[in-house]
Design an enzyme around this catalytic site. Structure first.
Site, PDB file in Angstrom:
ATOM      1  N   LYS A 133     -49.203 -42.992  10.810  1.00 23.45           N
ATOM      2  CA  LYS A 133     -48.107 -43.326  11.733  1.00 23.45           C
ATOM      3  C   LYS A 133     -46.769 -43.066  11.039  1.00 23.45           C
ATOM      4  O   LYS A 133     -45.855 -42.478  11.630  1.00 23.45           O
ATOM      5  CB  LYS A 133     -48.226 -44.800  12.190  1.00 23.45           C
ATOM      6  N   GLN A 169     -50.013 -53.720  12.630  1.00 19.03           N
ATOM      7  CA  GLN A 169     -51.358 -53.146  12.645  1.00 19.03           C
ATOM      8  C   GLN A 169     -52.407 -54.260  12.765  1.00 19.03           C
ATOM      9  O   GLN A 169     -52.349 -55.261  12.046  1.00 19.03           O
ATOM     10  CB  GLN A 169     -51.574 -52.317  11.360  1.00 19.03           C
ATOM     11  N   ASP A 221     -46.587 -50.626  21.001  1.00 13.52           N
ATOM     12  CA  ASP A 221     -48.046 -50.616  21.041  1.00 13.52           C
ATOM     13  C   ASP A 221     -48.582 -51.007  22.420  1.00 13.52           C
ATOM     14  O   ASP A 221     -49.770 -50.834  22.699  1.00 13.52           O
ATOM     15  CB  ASP A 221     -48.535 -51.673  20.037  1.00 13.52           C
TER      16      ASP A 221
END
Ligand code: GUN
Length: 296
Positions: free
Chosen positions: A54, A98, A121
């Site tokens: 990422k 994450q 997200d």
């Protein structure tokens, strides 16, 4: 006949080029760049690898990018204050925590603490609700389902009236992709199956589009697949380590080599859905930056 391979790497590259142009335009217009903060707790090897990719992609696009690598034993309150810092940071348009988090931390509390306008997200309950409501407001959809949608649409798979079967009911893939595929404009008929479904095989056999996100290596056997179906394999199962390269050996939820003899179109693992998740995170971050400017 063997199936057409849906090449996630190729489609990712197409989108990357589109996004590079968008960032250039954004820079020229606003004299700033989209900002992404990545937050990693502990050192789970899969999470480390996802977060590094990422960061690499954010840099490739010229984002402002900050990383927090926090210890496994961080207290929940400390993690909440890190999130609060980025919620308040005007240079940051996207916050990515994450998952999974260590067991002593409530994932729900952490996700709820992210400013939903920076939740690139798409996992905050407000974004989840707006997705379900097909809201006209600006909101974020989760990245893996968005990536699956792009793979399907850019591969010219017919979705209107198609029977879609989704295997797996996770909040991050199964549930949202079921919602997206049934939306107006996509217009599929969706069945969501899971570990307690009876006669799983009879459902799977009906699928014109089969989306598998169960996390079980080679769960789907070729004889279960309808001839000519489109098969999207979301599984990234780490089944061992290649002794020569030191890299993880990945297996999908579908037996790709056998399934490609039956399917019409199919995604490989790796190189199918995986590369799409990250590029969709980048697109969400650019959209977030634009939305923040508009709201000023
Ligand atoms: N862990 C596995 N997939 C994801 C994802 O898409 N987002 C986050 N935050 N964590 C993940």
């Amino acid at each position: 006949m063997t199936a057409e391979i849906i090449d996630g790497l190729k489609i990712r590259k197409e989108i990357l080029e589109e996004l590079k142009k968008e960032v250039e335009q954004y820079k020229a217009k606003y004299n700033s760049v989209p900002g992404l903060s990545t937050i990693l707790v502990g050192n789970n090897p899969a999470s480390l690898s996802y977060v590094s990719l990422k960061i690499k992609t954010a840099r490739e696009l010229g984002f402002y990018e900050v990383q927090e690598n926090l210890p496994e034993d961080i207290k929940e309150d400390e993690l909440l204050s890190v999130i609060d810092k980025y919620n308040k940071d005007e240079k940051i348009h996207g916050i990515l925590v994450q998952l999974p988090l260590p067991k002593h931390i409530s994932e729900e509390r952490i996700v709820n603490a992210i400013d939903y306008k920076k939740d690139v997200d798409g996992i905050h309950p407000i974004n989840f609700g707006k997705l379900l409501a097909d809201s006209d407001d600006f909101f974020f959809s989760p990245c893996t389902p968005l990536g699956i949608k792009e793979l399907i649409l850019r591969s010219k798979v017919k979705t209107q009236g198609a029977e879609v079967v989704v295997v797996g009911r996770s909040n991050i893939v199964g549930k949202p992709i079921a919602v997206i595929m049934s939306q107006k404009g996509i217009d599929s008929t969706v069945t969501l199956v899971h570990s307690k479904t009876e006669n799983m095989a009879s459902h799977i056999k009906r699928a014109d589009i089969l989306i598998v996100a169960a996390g079980v290596p080679h769960l789907i056997k070729p004889e279960q697949i309808k001839k000519g179906a489109t098969v999207i394999d979301v599984g990234v199962n780490r089944v061992g380590i290649n002794k020569e390269t030191g890299k993880a050996i990945l297996k999908g939820d579908v037996d790709f080599e056998e399934a490609k003899k039956i399917a019409g179109k199919i995604t490989p693992v790796p190189g199918g859905v995986g590369p799409m998740t990250i590029i969709m995170l980048m697109r969400n971050t650019i959209n977030s930056a634009k939305n923040h400017i508009k709201a000023k």
